[in-house]
Design a protein around this motif. Structure first.
Motif, PDB file in Angstrom:
ATOM      1  N   GLU A  11     -25.985 -21.520  11.833  1.00 41.51           N
ATOM      2  CA  GLU A  11     -25.250 -20.658  12.675  1.00 41.51           C
ATOM      3  C   GLU A  11     -26.197 -19.576  13.139  1.00 41.51           C
ATOM      4  O   GLU A  11     -25.940 -18.957  14.022  1.00 41.51           O
ATOM      5  CB  GLU A  11     -24.069 -20.259  12.021  1.00 41.51           C
ATOM      6  CG  GLU A  11     -23.008 -19.156  12.697  1.00 41.51           C
ATOM      7  CD  GLU A  11     -21.810 -18.820  12.031  1.00 41.51           C
ATOM      8  OE1 GLU A  11     -21.268 -18.115  12.401  1.00 41.51           O
ATOM      9  OE2 GLU A  11     -21.731 -19.443  10.756  1.00 41.51           O
ATOM     10  N   ASN A  31     -28.500 -20.290  15.861  1.00 40.08           N
ATOM     11  CA  ASN A  31     -27.662 -20.507  17.216  1.00 40.08           C
ATOM     12  C   ASN A  31     -27.606 -19.168  17.828  1.00 40.08           C
ATOM     13  O   ASN A  31     -27.526 -18.912  18.978  1.00 40.08           O
ATOM     14  CB  ASN A  31     -26.400 -21.209  17.010  1.00 40.08           C
ATOM     15  CG  ASN A  31     -26.600 -22.751  16.597  1.00 40.08           C
ATOM     16  OD1 ASN A  31     -27.604 -23.344  17.177  1.00 40.08           O
ATOM     17  ND2 ASN A  31     -25.569 -23.373  15.991  1.00 40.08           N
ATOM     18  N   GLN A  59     -23.525 -11.452  10.440  1.00 33.65           N
ATOM     19  CA  GLN A  59     -24.482 -12.452   9.556  1.00 33.65           C
ATOM     20  C   GLN A  59     -25.051 -11.527   8.422  1.00 33.65           C
ATOM     21  O   GLN A  59     -25.184 -12.175   7.372  1.00 33.65           O
ATOM     22  CB  GLN A  59     -25.262 -13.138  10.503  1.00 33.65           C
ATOM     23  CG  GLN A  59     -24.813 -14.414  11.244  1.00 33.65           C
ATOM     24  CD  GLN A  59     -24.160 -15.484  10.391  1.00 33.65           C
ATOM     25  OE1 GLN A  59     -24.795 -15.769   9.630  1.00 33.65           O
ATOM     26  NE2 GLN A  59     -23.090 -15.640  10.787  1.00 33.65           N
TER      27      GLN A  59
END
Length: 151
Positions: free
Chosen positions: A3, A6, A39
């Protein structure tokens, strides 16, 4: 890690490719910058004690050129130093949205390189280190610039 990679790819495309065709680049960029920021709160790793080679990248100038081609309205902005010191008169300083995005992209490229070349633990470690000490401020300043520029 997938993730994060990406998200990194979605942000770095604006520095790796000139004149991208996209209907709303700024909104797309803003979305992924916020996702990248989120994140930071998911960082979990075991410190990797291996001694890896150093990252080297010589394409800083090309990234800056590509950022300018993708976001021609990005430029200089005013900011205040020491926002939290209300009792003192804050100094007006100048920031640069192109520099902010260029530096963010350079930091992200190293995170990705560490994940692909060294280890995921090394990439998460570097993300934590560089985010708090460098990337976070550029990200906040860029988002603030975009907010004020677009109303």
């Amino acid at each position: 890690m997938n993730e994060l990679i990406n998200i990194i790819n979605e942000i770095t495309k604006y520095g790796l490719n000139p004149n991208l065709e996209h209907s709303d680049k700024e909104k797309d960029l803003e979305k992924y910058l916020v996702e990248f920021y989120a994140q930071y709160f998911n960082i979990r790793y075991v410190f990797d004690k291996k001694d890896y080679e150093d990252y080297e990248y010589a394409g800083q100038n090309k990234i800056r050129e590509n950022v300018i081609s993708n976001f021609p309205s990005f430029g200089l902005y005013h900011n205040l130093s020491e926002l939290n010191k209300i009792e003192n008169k804050a100094d007006l300083v100048v920031g640069d949205a192109v520099d902010d995005l260029t530096d963010i992209i350079l930091d992200l490229l190293e995170i990705k390189w560490r994940a692909e070349t060294n280890s995921e633990s090394d990439a998460w470690w570097y993300f934590e280190l560089i985010f708090y000490s460098h990337t976070q401020q550029h990200l906040i300043d860029l988002l603030n610039f975009m907010k004020h520029k677009n109303g």
